[in-house]
Design a protein around this motif. Structure first.
Motif, short mmCIF file in Angstrom:
data_model
loop_
_atom_site.label_atom_id
_atom_site.label_comp_id
_atom_site.label_asym_id
_atom_site.label_seq_id
_atom_site.Cartn_x
_atom_site.Cartn_y
_atom_site.Cartn_z
N THR A 102 6.37 2.27 9.16
CA THR A 102 5.85 1.08 8.61
C THR A 102 6.16 -0.46 9.19
O THR A 102 5.85 -1.22 8.63
CB THR A 102 5.84 1.03 7.03
OG1 THR A 102 7.02 0.96 6.50
CG2 THR A 102 5.06 2.08 6.48
N THR A 103 7.07 -0.16 10.30
CA THR A 103 7.73 -1.39 10.54
C THR A 103 6.69 -2.61 11.32
O THR A 103 6.98 -3.70 11.35
CB THR A 103 8.59 -1.17 11.70
OG1 THR A 103 8.22 -0.19 12.83
CG2 THR A 103 10.01 -0.54 11.17
N TYR A 147 1.77 1.88 0.51
CA TYR A 147 2.50 2.17 -0.56
C TYR A 147 1.62 2.65 -1.68
O TYR A 147 1.85 3.93 -2.07
CB TYR A 147 3.67 1.39 -0.88
CG TYR A 147 4.37 1.77 -2.25
CD1 TYR A 147 5.42 2.59 -2.04
CD2 TYR A 147 4.03 1.37 -3.57
CE1 TYR A 147 5.97 3.22 -3.23
CE2 TYR A 147 4.73 1.95 -4.62
CZ TYR A 147 5.56 2.86 -4.38
OH TYR A 147 6.50 3.37 -5.39
N GLN A 185 -0.31 -4.79 4.27
CA GLN A 185 -0.68 -3.49 4.97
C GLN A 185 0.63 -2.60 4.34
O GLN A 185 -0.05 -1.47 4.19
CB GLN A 185 -0.59 -3.48 6.50
CG GLN A 185 -1.89 -4.04 7.12
CD GLN A 185 -2.01 -4.11 8.52
OE1 GLN A 185 -0.85 -4.19 9.04
NE2 GLN A 185 -2.91 -3.98 9.17
N LYS A 186 1.81 -3.03 4.06
CA LYS A 186 2.51 -2.18 3.54
C LYS A 186 2.29 -1.96 1.94
O LYS A 186 2.66 -0.86 1.56
CB LYS A 186 3.91 -3.02 3.77
CG LYS A 186 4.72 -2.81 5.10
CD LYS A 186 5.82 -3.49 5.00
CE LYS A 186 6.54 -3.49 6.48
NZ LYS A 186 7.61 -4.08 6.60
N LYS A 187 1.82 -2.86 1.39
CA LYS A 187 1.54 -2.62 0.06
C LYS A 187 0.31 -1.66 -0.12
O LYS A 187 0.36 -1.02 -0.97
CB LYS A 187 1.14 -4.19 -0.55
CG LYS A 187 2.08 -4.82 -1.08
CD LYS A 187 1.69 -6.46 -1.42
CE LYS A 187 3.05 -7.40 -1.73
NZ LYS A 187 2.32 -8.55 -2.27
N LEU A 245 3.64 -2.92 10.23
CA LEU A 245 2.60 -3.12 9.22
C LEU A 245 2.99 -4.69 8.62
O LEU A 245 4.21 -4.97 8.52
CB LEU A 245 2.33 -2.30 7.92
CG LEU A 245 1.87 -0.88 8.44
CD1 LEU A 245 1.86 -0.08 7.38
CD2 LEU A 245 0.67 -0.92 8.96
N ASP A 261 2.73 -7.29 5.41
CA ASP A 261 3.08 -7.44 4.07
C ASP A 261 2.15 -6.62 3.32
O ASP A 261 2.10 -5.61 2.47
CB ASP A 261 3.67 -8.37 3.20
CG ASP A 261 5.22 -8.94 3.82
OD1 ASP A 261 5.88 -7.92 4.36
OD2 ASP A 261 5.43 -9.89 3.79
N PHE A 303 -1.04 5.54 6.57
CA PHE A 303 -0.77 4.46 7.82
C PHE A 303 -2.11 4.16 8.31
O PHE A 303 -2.47 3.00 8.61
CB PHE A 303 0.23 5.17 8.68
CG PHE A 303 0.49 4.10 9.97
CD1 PHE A 303 1.37 2.83 9.63
CD2 PHE A 303 -0.09 4.35 11.03
CE1 PHE A 303 1.63 2.28 10.69
CE2 PHE A 303 0.11 3.37 12.11
CZ PHE A 303 1.06 2.32 11.89
N GLN A 346 10.07 3.93 6.55
CA GLN A 346 10.36 2.54 7.01
C GLN A 346 10.23 2.61 8.48
O GLN A 346 9.87 1.49 8.87
CB GLN A 346 11.93 2.36 6.52
CG GLN A 346 12.31 2.33 5.23
CD GLN A 346 13.68 2.29 4.72
OE1 GLN A 346 14.66 2.53 5.48
NE2 GLN A 346 13.61 1.58 3.48
#
Length: 125
Positions: A26-27, A38, A33-35, A29, A31, A113, A23
């Motif tokens: 990935t702050t 993941y 990029q977060k997908k 990134l 949405d 990342f 968490q």
């Protein structure tokens, strides 16, 4: 916590330390990029239970399997040819299986990342 808001909860065997690390990492990134992060991270991640199982297989069978799974080919070959350093290295890996998994997962999180940052353009201004 909603699974939609925190997809890391679906990862098998995730520890609070690992979740906090993910968490925090990935702050910055978006949405999208977060997908992507993941998706990439979940395919590379190893749970500590898997490492424990591979180490037990190495203890009772072919030594070094856990090192091959972690991408440490040279150490895997050393374990294989020396019988897990006469089982001492395998016993140490049995005790430290969580640390082995955590170190590997941190490397994979950093790699994922970097991939997420490069593959999906950032729309932040």
């Amino acid at each position: 916590m909603d699974m939609y808001q925190n997809p890391y909860m679906a990862l098998p065997g995730i520890t609070p330390e690992e979740m906090g690390f993910l968490q925090q990492g990935t702050t910055d990134l978006t949405d999208e990029q977060k997908k992507y992060f993941y998706m990439a991270y979940s395919s590379k991640r190893k749970s500590s239970q898997d490492i424990l199982i591979f180490t037990l297989i190495g203890f009772f069978g072919v030594a070094g399997i856990q090192r091959f799974v972690l991408g440490e080919v040279v150490m895997g070959l050393l374990y294989l040819f020396t019988g897990g350093f006469c089982l001492i290295g395998t016993i140490v890996d049995l005790v430290n299986h969580k640390t082995l998994a955590t170190d590997y997962n941190r490397k994979m999180a950093y790699e994922s990342f970097q991939m997420a940052k490069m593959s999906v353009p950032s729309t932040k201004l």
